[in-house]
Design a protein around this motif. Structure first.
Motif, PDB file in Angstrom:
ATOM      1  N   THR A  82       9.668  -4.190   3.664  1.00  0.00           N
ATOM      2  CA  THR A  82      10.735  -3.921   2.695  1.00  0.00           C
ATOM      3  C   THR A  82      10.176  -3.841   1.281  1.00  0.00           C
ATOM      4  O   THR A  82      10.522  -2.933   0.512  1.00  0.00           O
ATOM      5  N   ALA A  83       9.310  -4.769   0.930  1.00  0.00           N
ATOM      6  CA  ALA A  83       8.693  -4.755  -0.402  1.00  0.00           C
ATOM      7  C   ALA A  83       7.850  -3.498  -0.585  1.00  0.00           C
ATOM      8  O   ALA A  83       7.901  -2.849  -1.636  1.00  0.00           O
ATOM      9  N   ALA A  84       7.094  -3.132   0.424  1.00  0.00           N
ATOM     10  CA  ALA A  84       6.259  -1.929   0.340  1.00  0.00           C
ATOM     11  C   ALA A  84       7.114  -0.670   0.228  1.00  0.00           C
ATOM     12  O   ALA A  84       6.793   0.233  -0.557  1.00  0.00           O
ATOM     13  N   ASP A  85       8.208  -0.611   0.973  1.00  0.00           N
ATOM     14  CA  ASP A  85       9.111   0.543   0.877  1.00  0.00           C
ATOM     15  C   ASP A  85       9.705   0.656  -0.521  1.00  0.00           C
ATOM     16  O   ASP A  85       9.834   1.745  -1.074  1.00  0.00           O
ATOM     17  N   TYR A  86      10.080  -0.473  -1.103  1.00  0.00           N
ATOM     18  CA  TYR A  86      10.628  -0.495  -2.465  1.00  0.00           C
ATOM     19  C   TYR A  86       9.591   0.028  -3.462  1.00  0.00           C
ATOM     20  O   TYR A  86       9.891   0.860  -4.313  1.00  0.00           O
ATOM     21  N   MET A  87       8.363  -0.464  -3.330  1.00  0.00           N
ATOM     22  CA  MET A  87       7.301  -0.018  -4.243  1.00  0.00           C
ATOM     23  C   MET A  87       7.013   1.465  -4.068  1.00  0.00           C
ATOM     24  O   MET A  87       6.795   2.186  -5.045  1.00  0.00           O
ATOM     25  N   ALA A  88       7.045   1.926  -2.821  1.00  0.00           N
ATOM     26  CA  ALA A  88       6.795   3.345  -2.569  1.00  0.00           C
ATOM     27  C   ALA A  88       7.908   4.207  -3.154  1.00  0.00           C
ATOM     28  O   ALA A  88       7.648   5.275  -3.724  1.00  0.00           O
ATOM     29  N   ALA A  89       9.156   3.749  -3.044  1.00  0.00           N
ATOM     30  CA  ALA A  89      10.290   4.502  -3.584  1.00  0.00           C
ATOM     31  C   ALA A  89      10.181   4.675  -5.094  1.00  0.00           C
ATOM     32  O   ALA A  89      10.625   5.684  -5.641  1.00  0.00           O
ATOM     33  N   TYR A  90       9.583   3.696  -5.755  1.00  0.00           N
ATOM     34  CA  TYR A  90       9.403   3.768  -7.205  1.00  0.00           C
ATOM     35  C   TYR A  90       7.995   4.218  -7.586  1.00  0.00           C
ATOM     36  O   TYR A  90       7.579   4.092  -8.725  1.00  0.00           O
ATOM     37  N   GLN A  91       7.286   4.738  -6.597  1.00  0.00           N
ATOM     38  CA  GLN A  91       5.956   5.324  -6.774  1.00  0.00           C
ATOM     39  C   GLN A  91       4.972   4.379  -7.460  1.00  0.00           C
ATOM     40  O   GLN A  91       4.180   4.790  -8.313  1.00  0.00           O
ATOM     41  N   ALA A  92       5.033   3.118  -7.097  1.00  0.00           N
ATOM     42  CA  ALA A  92       4.074   2.143  -7.628  1.00  0.00           C
ATOM     43  C   ALA A  92       2.703   2.458  -7.052  1.00  0.00           C
ATOM     44  O   ALA A  92       2.544   2.556  -5.843  1.00  0.00           O
ATOM     45  N   LYS A  93       1.741   2.649  -7.896  1.00  0.00           N
ATOM     46  CA  LYS A  93       0.389   2.976  -7.437  1.00  0.00           C
ATOM     47  C   LYS A  93      -0.553   1.783  -7.536  1.00  0.00           C
ATOM     48  O   LYS A  93      -1.496   1.660  -6.784  1.00  0.00           O
ATOM     49  N   LYS A  94      -0.286   0.910  -8.515  1.00  0.00           N
ATOM     50  CA  LYS A  94      -1.102  -0.283  -8.688  1.00  0.00           C
ATOM     51  C   LYS A  94      -0.190  -1.496  -8.594  1.00  0.00           C
ATOM     52  O   LYS A  94       0.821  -1.574  -9.278  1.00  0.00           O
TER      53      LYS A  94
END
Length: 131
Positions: A82-94
Motif C-alpha cells: 500500500t505504501a509503495a502504491d501510494y509513492m508510485a501514484a505520486y511518482q516518488a523517485k527517491k
C-alpha cells in the motif's frame, strides 16, 4: 493482534491488550457482530525485531479463509504494498525509510522503480520530533 506482551514495550502492549479486550467484551455482551461473538488472537512481538518479523508475517488467520475477519492493522506485506502504491501514484523517485528497527520491506519501493536513498532506524520510545 500483534502486541509487545514481553520486552521493552510490555507495559504499552498490555495496556493495548486490556483496551481491546474491554472493547470486545462490550461488543460481545451486546450480542456480538451480526449475532456472532468476537474472539481475540494475540501474537507477541516482544518489541524485538526478530520476534516482530515472525509475528507480523504470521498470516495463519487470514489464510484460514474466514468469512468475517477484522485485522486492526494489515499484514506487513500489505502495508508495504500500500505504501509503495501510494509513492508510485505520486511518482516518488527517491524515498527515505525511517523504521523502528523492525524488519520492513525495501523491496516494495524498489519494485515500482523508486530508490531508497536512506534507511535509518530510530530507537523505540524516543520521539524523533524532540531529539
Amino acid at each position: 493482534m500483534d502486541l509487545p506482551i514481553t520486552g521493552n514495550g510490555a507495559t504499552d502492549g498490555k495496556d493495548m491488550q486490556n483496551a481491546i479486550e474491554m472493547g470486545v467484551k462490550k461488543i460481545n455482551d451486546s450480542g456480538g457482530v451480526i449475532g456472532k461473538k468476537l474472539r481475540i488472537e494475540v501474537t507477541d512481538d516482544g518489541c524485538d525485531p526478530q520476534m516482530a518479523t515472525t509475528a507480523a508475517n504470521s498470516a495463519k488467520l487470514p489464510a484460514q479463509g474466514y468469512d468475517t475477519l477484522f485485522l486492526i492493522n494489515g499484514l506487513t506485506p500489505d502495508q508495504a504494498r500500500t505504501a509503495a502504491d501510494y509513492m508510485a501514484a505520486y511518482q516518488a523517485k527517491k524515498v527515505v525509510l525511517i523504521h523502528d528497527n523492525s524488519a520492513y520491506a525495501k523491496a516494495s519501493v524498489e519494485k515500482f522503480g523508486g530508490a531508497v536513498i536512506a534507511y535509518e532506524a530510530i530507537n523505540h520510545g524516543i520521539d524523533p520530533y524532540f531529539v
